[in-house]
Every structure is written in C-alpha cells, then in structure tokens.
Design a protein around this motif. Structure first.
Motif, PDB file in Angstrom:
ATOM      1  N   ALA A  75       0.740  -1.319  -0.018  1.00  8.42           N
ATOM      2  CA  ALA A  75       0.040  -0.010   0.100  1.00  8.42           C
ATOM      3  C   ALA A  75       0.965   1.108  -0.069  1.00  8.42           C
ATOM      4  CB  ALA A  75      -0.847  -0.042   1.401  1.00  8.42           C
ATOM      5  N   LEU A  76       1.952   1.359   0.798  1.00  7.36           N
ATOM      6  CA  LEU A  76       2.967   2.579   0.927  1.00  7.36           C
ATOM      7  C   LEU A  76       3.585   2.574  -0.432  1.00  7.36           C
ATOM      8  CD1 LEU A  76       4.341   1.851   4.316  1.00  7.36           C
ATOM      9  CD2 LEU A  76       2.805   3.642   3.887  1.00  7.36           C
ATOM     10  N   LEU A  77       3.963   1.526  -1.121  1.00  2.00           N
ATOM     11  CA  LEU A  77       4.736   1.666  -2.349  1.00  2.00           C
ATOM     12  C   LEU A  77       3.745   2.093  -3.451  1.00  2.00           C
ATOM     13  CD1 LEU A  77       6.892  -1.316  -2.769  1.00  2.00           C
ATOM     14  CD2 LEU A  77       7.551   0.930  -2.808  1.00  2.00           C
ATOM     15  N   SER A  78       2.250   1.794  -3.495  1.00  3.35           N
ATOM     16  CA  SER A  78       1.464   2.046  -4.299  1.00  3.35           C
ATOM     17  C   SER A  78       0.974   3.431  -4.145  1.00  3.35           C
ATOM     18  CB  SER A  78       0.295   1.212  -3.999  1.00  3.35           C
ATOM     19  OG  SER A  78      -0.986   1.890  -4.364  1.00  3.35           O
ATOM     20  N   LEU A  79       1.102   4.216  -2.902  1.00  2.00           N
ATOM     21  CA  LEU A  79       0.830   5.378  -2.563  1.00  2.00           C
ATOM     22  C   LEU A  79       1.922   6.404  -3.254  1.00  2.00           C
ATOM     23  CD1 LEU A  79      -0.258   5.735   1.028  1.00  2.00           C
ATOM     24  CD2 LEU A  79      -1.426   6.806  -0.997  1.00  2.00           C
TER      25      LEU A  79
END
Lengths: 191, 185
Positions: A65-69
C-alpha cells in the motif's frame, strides 16, 4: 551475577527503517508514529517479543500500500525518469560511442575498454545525473527511491555494455550514480 | 523553467564541447599516425616469415580470423591479400580488409596499403632493423585517414587505441618468435 536487562520500548530497528524507506516523506512520520504508539500498548500488555512480531508484520503488510501510494504521488516515476535520463541513457550512449571508436581501429580490437574511457563514463554520469537531478532539498529518506533507481540504472547499463567491466569501475560507477541522489545545490536550505 | 533550460544547456554543451576539443586535437601533427616498436631476440630473417605467412600472422595479430590471397598473391610489391577480422565491437561481424603490398624489401621492410571503401584508407609499415647479437628492432607504423565524418572527428580517440592494440600485437609477436627461436628444431 548479571543484572537482568530490561527490554527497551523500541520497535525493531530494521523494520522501522524499512517502514520509513517505504513511506514517502509526507506519510512516514504519521505512519511510523501510529505504529509506534500501538507497539507501545502491545509491549505493555503482551511483552516485547509479541510486540516486535506484530510490528514487523504490520510493516510487511503495509509495504504494497505504501509503495502504491508513492507510485501514485509520482515520486517513483520521477526517480525512474531521473535515473534513466541521468544514468542509463548517458552510459548506453557512451558505450555505443566507444564501440564505434573501437570498430574504427583499422586492425580492430576487443571489447576491453581503456581506463580513460571508463573514467569518462563515471564523470559523464556524475554530470548528467546532476543535470537532471532533483533540485529541491532532499533527506536521506527522500533520496531512497532515487538511489535505488540510479543503482538499478547503472547496473543495467553495465549489463548491456559489451565486454566485462573491472570490479573497481563498477563500484565507482555505482557510487557516482547514487551520489547525486544525496546532493543538491539547495541542500543548505534544510538547515 | 530555469532548471529545464539548465538541463538542456548542459546536455547540448557537453557534446558540443567534446566535439570542439576533438576537432582541435584532430589538427595536431601526426593525426592518424600510430607507431609501436619492440626489440626481439631473433635475426630479421627469422622474424620476416611471421609478417608474411598467413598461419603465423593469425598467431599474433589479434582478431584476425583468416588471411585470403588476392588475385596477385605472389610475394612482392603489388601482391594482394584480404584480412578477415572479427569485430566484437560490431556484434562480432567479420570485416574484410583488402591489403596491397606497396613496398617489399625482405627482410628489411614491407608496406601494406589498405583501403576499405567508405571507412578508411592508409598504410601499415613494418621495418626490421638488425641490432647485432641476433637482436632486431621491429617498428610498426600505421598512417590512416578516415572517410566518415564522425570517424574523422573521433580520430584523436581512435589513433591511441589503434596504437595500444599495435603494441599488444607486437608483444605477442615477440613472444611467439622468441619461443620458436628457443624451441628445439
């Protein structure tokens, strides 16, 4: 007799570092703060080992999720673009140039490059990555994606170049490719 | 916008500066000329066959794959040969370089004239000087002109690499000749 050591109320260092590296600058402090708070509660209720396990698991499951953000914010795209323009393309262009120079030798020659040419590669990468690099102040955390992208670009360029490169050259090239990610003409403004 | 202009300026200025430096260097005396010299522990007559014999040439001229005789193959001025070289910098392509012997004086000197249409033309001179005590100095001089504009521009980079290759080849020749001299006959 040894005194019993009291476990420190500190999340696992490696997991915390990974979390900060994965989360972009705007989100890192909040995410790390929330997790640290919950880590503290869990530590008090269930002990250090369980709290550490929980913390690591939270970091692992938040990673996508953090990477996608970060990807959606354009930060990673920018890093890839900068690495491509500042490291990969200059190195590939120079490799083509050296190939041309060597293939013009009347009695031909192999693919081992002259040290001066390898030095030129390193200087050219330093200049190009400086030219296309970020101009705003950067923190080590912000530099993370740039460093990784620059290292991958340099490794890829070495891989596609003809001939085997000396180890010392590869090390210097990787350091030069990554160096610009930490340096900015406006860095002083951080203070 | 200021930074975009800076990037464009740097990316244009760098190759431009390089080109100007190369152009200036290309005007130096001795442009296109490479020279290497080596002393070999053998008399000139023993070295000479290594400059003529196809099989022996392949032992010391690196990247030489084949030597084909041309229509006029008899040793002497006017004899023609084709060197087939492997060019690893061009995807391993085989390049044919036709040579004509323009000056032939065994065992003292020989000049090969090479001309590859659209690429380069020039001469490769091998000169053997007896130093006494069974020693010989071999001088190799190459003088080439490049026909492509980009190759002409790059000449200051090409010539030193050609000279380096020449030195490596002569070192190999020295080893081969001296080994054959000491080998039991």
């Amino acid at each position: 007799m040894k005194a019993a050591r009291k476990p420190a109320l500190q999340p696992p260092r490696a997991a915390e570092w990974l979390l900060l590296a994965l989360a972009g600058d705007p989100d890192a402090e909040f995410v790390a703060g929330d997790l640290a708070e919950n880590f503290g509660c869990l530590f008090a209720r269930r002990g250090g080992r369980a709290a550490c396990r929980w913390y690591v698991w939270q970091v692992v499951r938040s990673a996508p999720a953090l990477l996608s953000l970060r990807m959606r914010s354009g930060e990673l795209t920018g890093a890839v673009l900068r690495a491509t323009l500042g490291v990969l393309l200059p190195l590939v262009a120079l490799d083509r140039l050296w190939r041309f120079v060597y293939s013009q030798i009347p009695l031909k020659d192999g693919v081992e490059r002259d040290p001066a040419m390898l030095l030129a590669n390193i200087l050219f990468v330093l200049l190009c990555s400086w030219a296309v690099g970020r101009q705003e102040p950067r923190t080590p955390r912000r530099a993370g994606p740039d460093v990784v992208a620059a290292l991958v670009a340099a490794a890829l360029a070495v891989r596609v170049a003809v001939g085997a490169a000396p180890a010392a050259y590869i090390v210097c090239l990787l350091l030069s490719a990554a160096a610009n990610s930490f340096w900015s003409p406006r860095r002083r403004k951080l203070r | 916008m200021k930074w975009v202009l800076r990037i464009v300026a740097i990316l244009v200025a760098l190759p431009l500066m390089g080109a100007v430096v190369l152009l200036a260097m290309g005007q130096r005396s001795g442009a296109g000329r490479s020279h290497a010299s080596i002393e070999i522990q053998a008399p000139p007559e023993h070295i000479w066959p290594w400059l003529e014999d196809s099989a022996r040439l392949k032992q010391w001229v690196s990247w030489l794959v084949e030597v084909r005789d041309g229509p006029h193959a008899a040793p002497g001025a006017g004899a023609q040969r084709v060197f087939v070289m492997r060019d690893d910098n061009n995807g391993g392509a085989l390049m044919e370089i036709p040579f004509t012997i323009s000056d032939y004086a065994p065992p003292a000197h020989v000049t090969f004239h090479a001309e590859v249409a659209g690429s380069f033309k020039g001469d490769e001179v091998y000169r053997l000087t007896a130093l006494g005590n069974g020693r010989t100095r071999l001088d190799q001089v190459g003088q080439y002109q490049y026909q492509m504009w980009i190759a002409r521009l790059m000449e200051p980079l090409i010539t030193p690499q050609a000279e380096k290759k020449m030195r490596a080849d002569l070192t190999r020749l020295k080893q081969a000749v001296e080994q054959s001299e000491t080998a039991p006959r």
